[in-house]
Structure formats: C-alpha cells, structure tokens
Motif scaffolding. Structure first.
Motif, PDB file in Angstrom:
ATOM      1  N   TYR A  11       5.019  -0.793  17.153  1.00 51.29           N
ATOM      2  CA  TYR A  11       5.129   0.500  16.468  1.00 51.29           C
ATOM      3  C   TYR A  11       6.565   1.066  17.333  1.00 51.29           C
ATOM      4  CZ  TYR A  11       0.971   0.030  13.900  1.00 51.29           C
ATOM      5  OH  TYR A  11      -0.180  -0.270  12.988  1.00 51.29           O
ATOM      6  N   LEU A  12       6.794   0.817  18.427  1.00 48.48           N
ATOM      7  CA  LEU A  12       8.004   1.377  19.098  1.00 48.48           C
ATOM      8  C   LEU A  12       9.064   0.759  18.493  1.00 48.48           C
ATOM      9  CD1 LEU A  12       8.896   3.047  21.689  1.00 48.48           C
ATOM     10  CD2 LEU A  12       8.581   1.123  22.998  1.00 48.48           C
ATOM     11  N   LEU A  13       8.880  -0.662  18.481  1.00 41.72           N
ATOM     12  CA  LEU A  13      10.117  -1.227  18.175  1.00 41.72           C
ATOM     13  C   LEU A  13      10.594  -1.038  16.400  1.00 41.72           C
ATOM     14  CD1 LEU A  13       9.852  -4.785  19.611  1.00 41.72           C
ATOM     15  CD2 LEU A  13      11.488  -2.826  20.368  1.00 41.72           C
ATOM     16  N   SER A  14       9.436  -0.749  15.619  1.00 40.64           N
ATOM     17  CA  SER A  14       9.962  -0.378  14.232  1.00 40.64           C
ATOM     18  C   SER A  14      10.597   0.725  13.892  1.00 40.64           C
ATOM     19  CB  SER A  14       8.425  -0.344  13.604  1.00 40.64           C
ATOM     20  OG  SER A  14       7.675   0.686  14.002  1.00 40.64           O
ATOM     21  N   PHE A  15      10.902   1.645  15.048  1.00 39.31           N
ATOM     22  CA  PHE A  15      11.488   2.902  14.951  1.00 39.31           C
ATOM     23  C   PHE A  15      13.003   2.538  14.742  1.00 39.31           C
ATOM     24  CE2 PHE A  15      13.758   6.527  16.710  1.00 39.31           C
ATOM     25  CZ  PHE A  15      12.978   7.733  16.143  1.00 39.31           C
ATOM     26  N   ALA A  16      13.169   1.361  15.100  1.00 40.40           N
ATOM     27  CA  ALA A  16      14.774   0.741  15.079  1.00 40.40           C
ATOM     28  C   ALA A  16      15.243   0.505  13.486  1.00 40.40           C
ATOM     29  CB  ALA A  16      14.871  -0.292  15.865  1.00 40.40           C
ATOM     30  N   ALA A  42      16.941  14.413  12.188  1.00 42.10           N
ATOM     31  CA  ALA A  42      17.618  13.492  11.495  1.00 42.10           C
ATOM     32  C   ALA A  42      16.835  11.927  11.832  1.00 42.10           C
ATOM     33  CB  ALA A  42      19.034  13.443  12.129  1.00 42.10           C
ATOM     34  N   LEU A  43      16.401  11.862  12.950  1.00 41.25           N
ATOM     35  CA  LEU A  43      16.002  10.514  13.397  1.00 41.25           C
ATOM     36  C   LEU A  43      14.676  10.244  12.450  1.00 41.25           C
ATOM     37  CD1 LEU A  43      16.458  10.573  17.284  1.00 41.25           C
ATOM     38  CD2 LEU A  43      17.542   9.047  15.519  1.00 41.25           C
ATOM     39  N   PHE A  44      13.777  11.166  12.538  1.00 37.82           N
ATOM     40  CA  PHE A  44      12.448  11.273  12.054  1.00 37.82           C
ATOM     41  C   PHE A  44      12.612  10.754  10.311  1.00 37.82           C
ATOM     42  CE2 PHE A  44       8.748  13.471  10.127  1.00 37.82           C
ATOM     43  CZ  PHE A  44       7.717  12.320  10.419  1.00 37.82           C
ATOM     44  N   VAL A  45      13.506  11.544   9.920  1.00 31.75           N
ATOM     45  CA  VAL A  45      13.642  11.271   8.246  1.00 31.75           C
ATOM     46  C   VAL A  45      14.421  10.272   7.770  1.00 31.75           C
ATOM     47  CG1 VAL A  45      15.724  12.450   7.752  1.00 31.75           C
ATOM     48  CG2 VAL A  45      13.812  12.860   6.260  1.00 31.75           C
ATOM     49  N   THR A  46      15.102   9.389   8.864  1.00 26.14           N
ATOM     50  CA  THR A  46      15.886   8.130   8.418  1.00 26.14           C
ATOM     51  C   THR A  46      15.452   6.934   8.947  1.00 26.14           C
ATOM     52  OG1 THR A  46      17.040   8.590  10.555  1.00 26.14           O
ATOM     53  CG2 THR A  46      18.073   9.446   8.665  1.00 26.14           C
ATOM     54  N   ARG A  47      14.094   6.934   9.386  1.00 24.37           N
ATOM     55  CA  ARG A  47      13.603   5.665   9.749  1.00 24.37           C
ATOM     56  C   ARG A  47      13.167   4.727   8.340  1.00 24.37           C
ATOM     57  NH1 ARG A  47      15.961   4.881  13.550  1.00 24.37           N
ATOM     58  NH2 ARG A  47      17.186   6.544  12.931  1.00 24.37           N
ATOM     59  N   ARG A  48      13.654   3.552   8.368  1.00 23.22           N
ATOM     60  CA  ARG A  48      13.496   2.667   7.202  1.00 23.22           C
ATOM     61  C   ARG A  48      12.023   2.205   7.310  1.00 23.22           C
ATOM     62  NH1 ARG A  48      17.923  -1.839   6.833  1.00 23.22           N
ATOM     63  NH2 ARG A  48      16.869  -2.189   5.065  1.00 23.22           N
ATOM     64  N   LEU A 102       8.157  10.156  18.743  1.00 22.79           N
ATOM     65  CA  LEU A 102       9.147   9.308  19.438  1.00 22.79           C
ATOM     66  C   LEU A 102      10.600   9.836  19.033  1.00 22.79           C
ATOM     67  CD1 LEU A 102       9.324   6.984  21.107  1.00 22.79           C
ATOM     68  CD2 LEU A 102       9.430   5.577  18.996  1.00 22.79           C
ATOM     69  N   SER A 103      10.859  10.569  17.875  1.00 28.20           N
ATOM     70  CA  SER A 103      12.011  11.375  17.286  1.00 28.20           C
ATOM     71  C   SER A 103      12.483  12.312  18.510  1.00 28.20           C
ATOM     72  CB  SER A 103      11.905  11.670  15.951  1.00 28.20           C
ATOM     73  OG  SER A 103      11.851  10.749  15.051  1.00 28.20           O
ATOM     74  N   ILE A 104      11.503  13.260  18.749  1.00 31.66           N
ATOM     75  CA  ILE A 104      11.774  13.994  19.845  1.00 31.66           C
ATOM     76  C   ILE A 104      12.146  13.468  20.849  1.00 31.66           C
ATOM     77  CG2 ILE A 104      10.491  15.819  21.214  1.00 31.66           C
ATOM     78  CD1 ILE A 104       8.745  16.387  18.788  1.00 31.66           C
ATOM     79  N   ALA A 105      11.377  12.550  21.394  1.00 32.10           N
ATOM     80  CA  ALA A 105      11.563  11.516  22.779  1.00 32.10           C
ATOM     81  C   ALA A 105      13.149  11.339  22.699  1.00 32.10           C
ATOM     82  CB  ALA A 105      10.773  10.506  23.196  1.00 32.10           C
ATOM     83  N   HIS A 106      13.452  10.702  21.784  1.00 31.52           N
ATOM     84  CA  HIS A 106      15.092  10.251  21.722  1.00 31.52           C
ATOM     85  C   HIS A 106      15.775  11.281  21.737  1.00 31.52           C
ATOM     86  CE1 HIS A 106      13.467   6.240  20.500  1.00 31.52           C
ATOM     87  NE2 HIS A 106      14.551   5.757  20.744  1.00 31.52           N
ATOM     88  N   ALA A 107      15.706  12.465  20.760  1.00 27.66           N
ATOM     89  CA  ALA A 107      16.483  13.585  21.070  1.00 27.66           C
ATOM     90  C   ALA A 107      16.358  14.231  22.236  1.00 27.66           C
ATOM     91  CB  ALA A 107      16.127  14.499  20.083  1.00 27.66           C
ATOM     92  N   MET A 146       3.996  -1.208   8.896  1.00 30.55           N
ATOM     93  CA  MET A 146       4.801  -0.241   9.302  1.00 30.55           C
ATOM     94  C   MET A 146       4.524   1.049   9.148  1.00 30.55           C
ATOM     95  SD  MET A 146       8.318  -2.078   8.153  1.00 30.55           S
ATOM     96  CE  MET A 146       7.953  -1.874   6.383  1.00 30.55           C
ATOM     97  N   ARG A 147       3.887   1.528   8.086  1.00 30.80           N
ATOM     98  CA  ARG A 147       3.486   2.773   7.810  1.00 30.80           C
ATOM     99  C   ARG A 147       2.687   3.509   8.622  1.00 30.80           C
ATOM    100  NH1 ARG A 147       0.389  -0.235   4.011  1.00 30.80           N
ATOM    101  NH2 ARG A 147      -1.776   0.357   4.431  1.00 30.80           N
ATOM    102  N   TYR A 148       1.937   2.751   9.536  1.00 29.43           N
ATOM    103  CA  TYR A 148       0.914   3.215  10.352  1.00 29.43           C
ATOM    104  C   TYR A 148       1.568   3.980  11.509  1.00 29.43           C
ATOM    105  CZ  TYR A 148      -3.102   0.873   8.438  1.00 29.43           C
ATOM    106  OH  TYR A 148      -4.050   0.463   7.471  1.00 29.43           O
ATOM    107  N   GLY A 149       3.045   3.833  11.694  1.00 26.65           N
ATOM    108  CA  GLY A 149       3.784   4.422  12.778  1.00 26.65           C
ATOM    109  C   GLY A 149       4.320   5.866  12.318  1.00 26.65           C
ATOM    110  N   TYR A 150       4.056   6.078  11.160  1.00 25.59           N
ATOM    111  CA  TYR A 150       4.451   7.598  10.686  1.00 25.59           C
ATOM    112  C   TYR A 150       4.562   8.807  11.531  1.00 25.59           C
ATOM    113  CZ  TYR A 150       6.058  11.120   7.484  1.00 25.59           C
ATOM    114  OH  TYR A 150       6.620  12.646   7.151  1.00 25.59           O
ATOM    115  N   PHE A 151       3.424   8.829  11.898  1.00 25.91           N
ATOM    116  CA  PHE A 151       2.850  10.190  12.582  1.00 25.91           C
ATOM    117  C   PHE A 151       3.507  10.004  14.051  1.00 25.91           C
ATOM    118  CE2 PHE A 151       0.172  13.385  14.789  1.00 25.91           C
ATOM    119  CZ  PHE A 151       0.569  14.513  14.156  1.00 25.91           C
TER     120      PHE A 151
END
Length: 364
Positions: free
Chosen positions: A239-244, A111-117, A332-337, A322-327
C-alpha cells in the motif's frame, strides 16, 4: 478547488470518460438487491446487506435507493456523483492539512492525494461509494476535530455525527479515532483526553447498531479469510508503494500490480518501512520533546495516519486491492508534503550560511 479538479482531470480524466457508461458486475448485484429489499427510507437502515456480514446502510442501501429514485440507476449518473465526492474529499484533506502544515504546503498534499492512479477504481465502479462516502464523512469529522480550537463550538458538536455517518458507510474508518489520537499527541500535548468523548460516544453508538444488525442477520460470516502473520508487513509496504504513479495499475483496475508485490518483499523496502515505523513510534512516544518544527510533526502525523488507514486491510489473506489504500493515502499525502516542506525550510536555512562562508574566500 482548481488544484483538485485540474489534478484529477489530468490523471483520471481519460479513464473516467472511457468508463462513464460502462457498468461493473458488482453494480448489477447492488441494483438487484436494492430493488428486492429496499422500498422505503426506513428499509435502507434495516434491510439485509448485499454482502453478508457487513452493515453499511448509508453507502449501499441508501445510496442505491436514492440512485434508483433520482436517476433510474443510470451508470453515468452514479459515476458523476462518485467523482464529485472524490473532489470533495480532496478539498477536505486540504482543510485538514492546513491544521498541521504551514503556508501553501497543504496544496501539495491535496495535489498528491487527488492524482494517485491507484485510486482509479473509485471513479469507475459505483460500489466504491462505500470507500468514497466513508472517507468523505470521516474527513469531514477530522476537519472539525483537528482544527485549532478557536471558539467554534459547532465543530465539536458536528464531529461525532459525522464520524457515525462515516462508520455507517464503511466500518474501516474507525481508525479515525487513532488519527485524532496521533494529532492530539503531536500538536495538542495538554489535551485532557487523547480522544474527545463525543467521538468515543459516536463509535459506541455505531458498535451497538452493528451488533444489532449482525444479530438480526444471524451472524452470517463475511466469507473473508484472515491472516495475522508477519505477512502483514509486505502488505503494508504494498500500500505504501502503490502511492507511486510510476506503477501502472494495469487493465484489471483491482489487484496490486506485479512489481509492487515483488518490491514489497525486497529487504530494502522492508528495512525502509520498518525504519519509518520505528521513527513514527518514537515521535509519538516522545512528542513533547520533539523540535517545534511543524513539518517534522506533520510528517509523523501523516505516516501514523497512513499506517492506521491501512491497518484494517493488512490481515486479509487474499484481498490485496489497490483501492483499499485510498483513505490511508490521504495521510501519506500529508507526510510527503511535510517532507517536502521540511527539506525546503532546511535549504532556505542553510543557503545564507553557505553564502556567508563563501564570501571571505571570494573577497580574498
């Protein structure tokens, strides 16, 4: 599938529909180049690249050749294909997360991975098939390489060609080797090799093809400007902050939002990031002595993935997109979960003790 589709629709649906028929300037560059240089499947692998110095035949020449043949370069069709790959990547991440996270926590990572703006550009620009397809094949390779060895030999055989396909889409996913190494260090301490020989062979095959393609093109430079200074640290933080999702990417859909750049230079952000990096290095170096808790190991694995995924983009002097942070955001989604799982397990463990401690006082 429901989590991936529902999350993507809720966050990206409006912009995706609004841009469904809208072309991007780079789309036409690839259309013209493909018509001029690619007339057969063989030429998909041998034609000169649309951008100098790169060799990404599957996600550029083959992708646009298929689009030209199948749907006459209709922009909407390309966008639908990219959206399908976007959802498939989320499902693959769910499979990978299941190898490191217990219970239903992989659903949170998905859910985190698929919902990043910050990932909006990948759904509204056809050329971002390079990021989407490279991630698709890399995630598929990781899903085969990271799953517990339960006797399925086909997984070991499938991972190398999938990695090779990923590298022929975008060379930056070479970091998948480092991700495999981090996983085996944290979860398979008795592994014979830090990286399976098949994956190393696939990387070597890609390197040979890349060198041959560069030699044929005369070694034309990419035109990128590189910076190997300490400025790479604020870029990693960006890239870390752009996850928000609280940060609006704005109408440009390309550059990092202004607040991200400002916060990335703050002493607090730098201190937290350096601490996380140090904790990850310690976890990897002392993996056999870490507590057996899967969420703690998964958190270290996810952050190591994030750093590895962002690394190829940290040394561009003038390309903080922003798009460079995709992979990288997949890790980071796994780390948050994993962090959420560790906190929840800690609360559940502490709650009975708190009740027992309060029981005598209540009785008295």
């Amino acid at each position: 599938m429901a989590v991936a589709t529902g999350g993507a629709a809720a966050v990206h649906g409006e912009r995706f529909v609004r841009h469904l028929e809208r072309p991007h300037w780079e789309d036409f560059r690839f259309f013209r180049h493909n018509r001029a240089h690619v007339q057969s499947l063989g030429e998909c692998l041998t034609s000169p690249p649309a951008w100098p110095g790169l060799y990404r035949p599957l996600s550029t020449s083959c992708y646009y050749y298929a689009g030209r043949r199948l749907f006459d370069n209709r922009i909407a069709a390309y966008h639908v294909v990219n959206a399908a790959v976007f959802l498939a990547n989320a499902i693959l991440l769910f499979i990978i997360a299941g190898a490191v996270l217990p219970g239903r926590w992989p659903l949170l990572a998905t859910a985190l991975f698929v919902t990043r703006r910050a990932h909006d550009p990948l759904l509204i620009t056809t050329s971002e098939a390079q990021a989407l397809l490279s991630a698709f094949f890399a995630l598929a390779a990781l899903a085969c390489a990271l799953r517990p060895d339960d006797g399925d030999r086909w997984r070991r055989w499938a991972a190398p060609p999938l990695l090779l396909a990923a590298l022929l889409c975008k060379e930056t996913v070479i970091v998948a080797l480092a991700i495999v190494m981090a996983y085996r260090r944290l979860f398979v301490p008795r592994a014979r090799m830090p990286i399976p020989a098949g994956l190393l062979a696939a990387a070597a095959a890609w390197a040979a093809l890349f060198v041959a393609a560069r030699h044929r093109d005369g070694g034309v430079p990419t035109g990128f400007t590189y910076d190997v200074s300490a400025a790479a640290v604020p870029r990693l933080i960006a890239y870390l902050l752009s996850f928000a999702n609280s940060l609006d990417p704005g109408p440009a859909q390309v550059e990092m939002p202004g607040p991200v750049l400002a916060w990335a230079l703050s002493p607090l952000a730098i201190g937290i990031t350096v601490a996380l990096l140090a904790a990850t290095v310690v976890a990897l170096s002392r993996a056999p002595r870490l507590p057996a808790s899967p969420p703690l190991r998964a958190a270290a694995f996810g952050f190591a993935w994030f750093v590895a995924g962002a690394l190829p983009f940290l040394f561009f002097a003038d390309r903080l997109f922003m798009r460079y942070g995709y992979f990288a955001h997949a890790g980071l989604s796994i780390a948050h979960a994993a962090g959420a799982a560790a906190a929840w397990h800690g609360i559940r463990a502490a709650w009975p003790r708190a009740l027992r401690a309060s029981a005598p006082r209540a009785a008295s």
